[in-house]
Design a protein around this motif. Structure first.
Motif, PDB file in Angstrom:
ATOM      1  N   ASP A   1       0.867  -1.166   0.000  1.00 37.81           N
ATOM      2  CA  ASP A   1       0.000   0.000   0.000  1.00 37.81           C
ATOM      3  C   ASP A   1       0.910   1.224   0.000  1.00 37.81           C
ATOM      4  O   ASP A   1       1.602   1.499   0.980  1.00 37.81           O
ATOM      5  CB  ASP A   1      -0.893  -0.054   1.250  1.00 37.81           C
ATOM      6  CG  ASP A   1      -1.918   1.069   1.272  1.00 37.81           C
ATOM      7  OD1 ASP A   1      -1.620   2.153   0.736  1.00 37.81           O
ATOM      8  OD2 ASP A   1      -3.000   0.859   1.846  1.00 37.81           O
TER       9      ASP A   1
ATOM     10  N   TYR B   1       0.819   6.694   0.545  1.00 38.32           N
ATOM     11  CA  TYR B   1       1.582   7.831   1.100  1.00 38.32           C
ATOM     12  C   TYR B   1       2.969   7.982   0.465  1.00 38.32           C
ATOM     13  O   TYR B   1       3.817   8.694   1.000  1.00 38.32           O
ATOM     14  CB  TYR B   1       1.743   7.666   2.622  1.00 38.32           C
ATOM     15  CG  TYR B   1       0.426   7.653   3.352  1.00 38.32           C
ATOM     16  CD1 TYR B   1      -0.279   8.834   3.579  1.00 38.32           C
ATOM     17  CD2 TYR B   1      -0.138   6.469   3.797  1.00 38.32           C
ATOM     18  CE1 TYR B   1      -1.507   8.824   4.229  1.00 38.32           C
ATOM     19  CE2 TYR B   1      -1.369   6.442   4.451  1.00 38.32           C
ATOM     20  CZ  TYR B   1      -2.039   7.628   4.664  1.00 38.32           C
ATOM     21  OH  TYR B   1      -3.254   7.621   5.309  1.00 38.32           O
TER      22      TYR B   1
ATOM     23  N   SER C   1      -6.324  10.361  -2.348  1.00 40.72           N
ATOM     24  CA  SER C   1      -7.032  10.916  -1.184  1.00 40.72           C
ATOM     25  C   SER C   1      -6.126  11.793  -0.336  1.00 40.72           C
ATOM     26  O   SER C   1      -6.558  12.795   0.220  1.00 40.72           O
ATOM     27  CB  SER C   1      -7.554   9.792  -0.295  1.00 40.72           C
ATOM     28  OG  SER C   1      -8.598   9.125  -0.929  1.00 40.72           O
TER      29      SER C   1
HETATM   30  C1  PLP Z   1      -2.754   3.039   4.259  1.00 47.01           C
HETATM   31  C2  PLP Z   1      -4.065   3.457   3.675  1.00 47.01           C
HETATM   32  N1  PLP Z   1      -4.553   2.781   2.635  1.00 47.01           N
HETATM   33  C3  PLP Z   1      -5.748   3.107   2.080  1.00 47.01           C
HETATM   34  C4  PLP Z   1      -6.511   4.142   2.570  1.00 47.01           C
HETATM   35  C5  PLP Z   1      -7.848   4.415   1.954  1.00 47.01           C
HETATM   36  O1  PLP Z   1      -7.806   5.495   1.088  1.00 47.01           O
HETATM   37  P1  PLP Z   1      -9.055   5.967   0.242  1.00 47.01           P
HETATM   38  O2  PLP Z   1      -9.490   7.276   0.783  1.00 47.01           O
HETATM   39  O3  PLP Z   1      -8.543   6.097  -1.180  1.00 47.01           O
HETATM   40  O4  PLP Z   1     -10.121   4.917   0.340  1.00 47.01           O
HETATM   41  C6  PLP Z   1      -6.031   4.880   3.660  1.00 47.01           C
HETATM   42  C7  PLP Z   1      -6.855   5.957   4.258  1.00 47.01           C
HETATM   43  O5  PLP Z   1      -6.609   6.470   5.321  1.00 47.01           O
HETATM   44  C8  PLP Z   1      -4.789   4.521   4.232  1.00 47.01           C
HETATM   45  O6  PLP Z   1      -4.297   5.184   5.293  1.00 47.01           O
END
Ligand code: PLP
Length: 436
Positions: free
Chosen positions: A210, A213, A242
């Motif tokens: 993931d 960030y 996001s």
């Molecule tokens: C590590 C991580 N993955 C995925 C997401 C989800 O993001 P999205 O807003 O695109 O659903 C977040 C949201 O806080 C996150 O911190």
């Protein structure tokens, strides 16, 4: 009902990041303002969307094409742009066909685990970002399997713990990495990523990373993408806008498939995810159209650099304000915009309290903390909520045996940020002293 409706895994779906909001709203309903530290929403914390970004979006809204369906996998022009962006890192090379869009990365995560057979397990970090751990556990009908992130070693993964769990649990088919990490704010050095790849090679595993960030790092740190060190292992990278733009309300994220043809099973998984999206038709088109325009705008890099620097600065303020408080520990962060504060072992007890003047708040907190089996960090979080009206998330709800809580480093207004952390620090001191 004639039959049971739910499978056992349904119980694993819990998301305290939002769950705690119900309690905070009860306090707001009594007329108290709340300081929201529970969720990573930059907009909620007064971050400004630059005017040029809004102009790009406003222009797109004038074009009729913005109102149609996108290709099932996502807008082709955008997928080409993102494939090139990945390829420019010089690691694993992909094409537009290896990218699949979703309605937010949360949606991508839910779909990803949904199609795995329940006996195929993905081991993930602890503390865990609960969208992953809950979805994985729900698919498996049982609790998540995790490897430790070590607070005494800069929150780096305990590779021996990971190795042994993988070695002795043949149901593990993949490893989840979150880099930069939520909730610890840590960024993994290249050698650590290479260590994950090595374990994946030895046990023939899939890697899921993931990287939402990936471009939010600061204080001299840059994140290495998994694609740079992956070699020929099958992997999926999860990305989104996001946090980076920031545009969480766009609900837009995507998967990048690496080495798709390297394993028949993996190739079938990628195809299944694409088929599932076809059944749904497609994901939201507006943010997809905006991505190449925003990311290639001449102001984009300077904008991100400035926003990152501001987070880095807040990370330093947090260390200055909370650094000397006995009974807690935390690591200065390097990426994302959270920090996890851990209570030292043995400092929390079930009789600790914070004074509350209003009998209505007192009644609420007494009801919330009545369960004697409640994790002690949750108890602290509830007292903090009523006494200081600061809403944080207990770390026990991130699949962790540690006791602590997560804060965000998002508040744009310096005075509000510093005041929140000062109040937090004073509350920790009072709470830890209160029992004696
Ligand atoms: C590590 C991580 N993955 C995925 C997401 C989800 O993001 P999205 O807003 O695109 O659903 C977040 C949201 O806080 C996150 O911190």
């Amino acid at each position: 009902m004639r039959q049971l409706l739910l499978r056992p895994g349904a119980e694993e779906l819990s998301y305290e990041i939002r769950g705690i909001v119900k309690k905070a709203r009860q306090i707001e309903a009594l007329g108290y303002p709340m300081t929201w530290e529970n969720i990573g929403d930059p907009i909620q914390k007064n971050n400004k969307v630059p005017a040029w970004m809004k102009e790009i979006i406003a222009d797109l809204l004038k074009d009729d094409k913005t109102y149609g369906y996108a290709d099932s996998k996502g807008v082709l022009e955008t997928r080409k742009y993102l494939a090139e962006l990945n390829n420019s890192l010089g690691g694993n090379q992909i094409t537009a066909e290896d990218i699949l869009f979703f309605n937010g990365l949360g949606d991508a995560i839910a779909k990803l685990y949904q199609f795995l057979v329940p006996t195929a397990r993905i081991i993930g970090p602890s503390p865990a970002y609960s969208t992953h751990s809950s979805a994985e556990a729900a698919h498996a009908n049982t609790a998540p399997i995790t490897y430790k992130l070590d607070p005494d070693n800069q929150w780096l993964p305990d590779m021996e713990d990971l190795y042994l769990k993988v070695r002795y649990n043949p149901s593990i088919v993949g490893i989840l990495i979150i880099n930069p990490d939520n909730p610890t704010g840590m960024v993994y050095p290249r050698e650590v990523l290479e260590g994950f790849v090595k374990i994946a090679e030895e046990f023939n595993l899939l890697l899921i990373v993931d990287e939402i960030y990936q471009n939010i790092t600061y204080n001299g740190i840059k994140a290495v993408a998994l694609a740079e060190v992956l070699g020929d292992r099958p992997a999926i990278s999860l990305k989104g806008i996001s946090k980076e733009f920031p545009w969480p309300g766009a609900r837009c994220g995507w998967m990048e498939f690496y080495n798709r043809e390297s394993s028949t099973e993996f190739s079938k998984l990628c195809q299944t995810l694409e088929n599932a999206k076809m059944i749904e038709v497609c994901s939201t088109i507006l943010p997809q159209l905006a991505i190449p325009r925003i990311m290639s705008h001449p102001a984009y890099h300077a904008y991100r650099a400035e926003a990152n620097e501001a987070i880095g600065k807040r990370s330093e303020w947090m260390t200055e304000i909370l650094g000397d408080i006995p009974g807690i520990k935390f690591n200065p962060t390097q990426g994302a915009f959270y920090n996890t504060i851990v209570f030292d072992e043995g400092v929390l007890h079930s009789a600790q309290k914070l004074e509350v003047d209003d009998p209505r708040l007192q009644a609420l907190v007494e009801a919330w903390t009545a369960d004697p089996t409640m994790p002690l960090d949750k108890r602290f979080v509830y007292y903090l909520l009523v006494a200081e009206r600061i809403c944080v998330v207990p770390i026990s709800s991130f699949c962790s045996d540690l006791r602590g809580f997560r804060v965000t480093l998002l508040e744009e207004k310096e005075e509000v940020f510093k005041d929140t952390f000062r109040r937090l620090g004073e509350a920790i001191k009072r709470y830890l002293k209160s029992e004696s």
